[in-house]
Write an enzyme that holds these catalytic residues in place. Sequence first.
Site, PDB file in Angstrom:
ATOM      1  N   GLY A   1       0.822  -1.210   0.000  1.00 36.89           N
ATOM      2  CA  GLY A   1       0.000   0.000   0.000  1.00 36.89           C
ATOM      3  C   GLY A   1       0.849   1.249   0.000  1.00 36.89           C
ATOM      4  CG  ASN A   2      -0.375   4.623  -1.585  1.00 37.38           C
ATOM      5  OD1 ASN A   2      -1.097   5.455  -1.047  1.00 37.38           O
ATOM      6  ND2 ASN A   2      -0.775   3.917  -2.642  1.00 37.38           N
ATOM      7  NE  ARG A   3       3.706   8.191   5.202  1.00 40.22           N
ATOM      8  CZ  ARG A   3       4.568   9.186   5.382  1.00 40.22           C
ATOM      9  NH1 ARG A   3       5.724   9.154   4.771  1.00 40.22           N
ATOM     10  NH2 ARG A   3       4.266  10.203   6.160  1.00 40.22           N
ATOM     11  CB  SER A   4      -2.625   8.286  -0.586  1.00 42.97           C
ATOM     12  OG  SER A   4      -3.640   9.199  -0.896  1.00 42.97           O
TER      13      SER A   4
END
Length: 405
Positions: free
Chosen positions: A201-204
């Site tokens: 995933g990512n931090r958005s």
Amino acid sequence: MNIVVGVTGGIAAYKSVHLVRLLIKAGHEVTVIPTEDALRFVGLPTWEAISRHPVTTSVHDDVARVRHVALGQNADLVIVAPATANTIARMTAGIADDLLGTTLLATEAPVLIAPAMHAEMWRHPATQANVATLRSRGVHIVGPAVGELAGGDSGPGRMVEPDDIAEAALALLAGGDLAGVQVAVSAGGTREPIDPVRFLGNRSSGRQGVALAAEAAARGAQVTLVAANISRDVLAAARHPRVEIVPVGSAAELGAAMADAAAAADVVVMAAAVADYRPIEVASHKLTKEGERLSTIELVENPDIVAGLAAARRAGQTIVAFAAETPSADGGEEEMLARARRKQRRKGVDVLVVNEVGWERGFEVADNEVRVIGPDGVVVATASGSKSQVAAEIWNSLLAVRPLL
Ligand code: CTP
């Protein structure tokens, strides 16, 4: 205000009874003009009873008062709901062989249509060309929604719900600068599954995309928000009668949902952080230390969703991408903008919003700073502040660079 509601021959005609009620409840005078075909679905007495006005389909009734042009001339707004593929074609050609046709030609009031048809008919190049022509003439189009259609099929083609049509109509009368504009926004960050419990995933957080959706709705737009893994708290800011939220997980799900939403959108905004890669294989069971061990993950590239949407764009549609960039130590600002312009051309998008990020900036934080690069590569706006202030500035600059209505 005087509102004319044209009703044409689709099964969704029964829903327009509720639409007429809502408009009357909001304090407006409503005159219903059905087509002959529409009367096969809902009869004349229903329309007369509900609108409390005489109803006819014909240009030959009430000739003394030149009803065939008077209704259009006196209208503050004309709605056509449902608008069938046939009606849309007739409107495009300016055919006026019934009372609705003459009214549409005689009016200078805003016109709002709510298409309803089978997905194939909506996607047909003839319908799409007609819709583009109507848009270029300033006709406002709400929907169609994606969902179940008559006969059990599903896809884009369902008339949007009467409450949403009424909302769009009232926003048009109130004069919001995005009234009648259909917007598709993606927000959040995708999760690419590794096994049933793990993902890449990512931090958005989704805050900027949610703010864009909320701002557009507040200014009158009809919004589909494709939300990738956004927390309930953040998503709460987008709760609005004109925002439809479509939750998704992975890049593939986001791509499919955006393709559906983009079919009816005037503006497509890809604010989501999409994973560039996904695991080649997704294990059907949880990987364990005793079993396969998870020391390497082989990845495959995801398709570029916004580039695909830009390549398939309809005439008049505006495609907006975001680029999260970190300025390099040596090149600084100019080098970052040059990189952003290359990205804008590579993806074929009209507008690129550059979001400067670093460990402390952009993601997960409430404030933001962006630069908006217009179609010819020029920076048309710089905005900073809360994500909702930035969202307002982004919409202002979109309205300035592209005619959306
Ligand atoms: N995007 C997309 N599909 C992808 C990756 C990104 O639609 N598979 C969209 C994002 O939603 C965003 C824009 O492309 O609007 C910019 O994404 P970015 O990650 O900055 O671009 P990349 O092409 O991945 O370039 P790079 O990572 O090399 O900077």
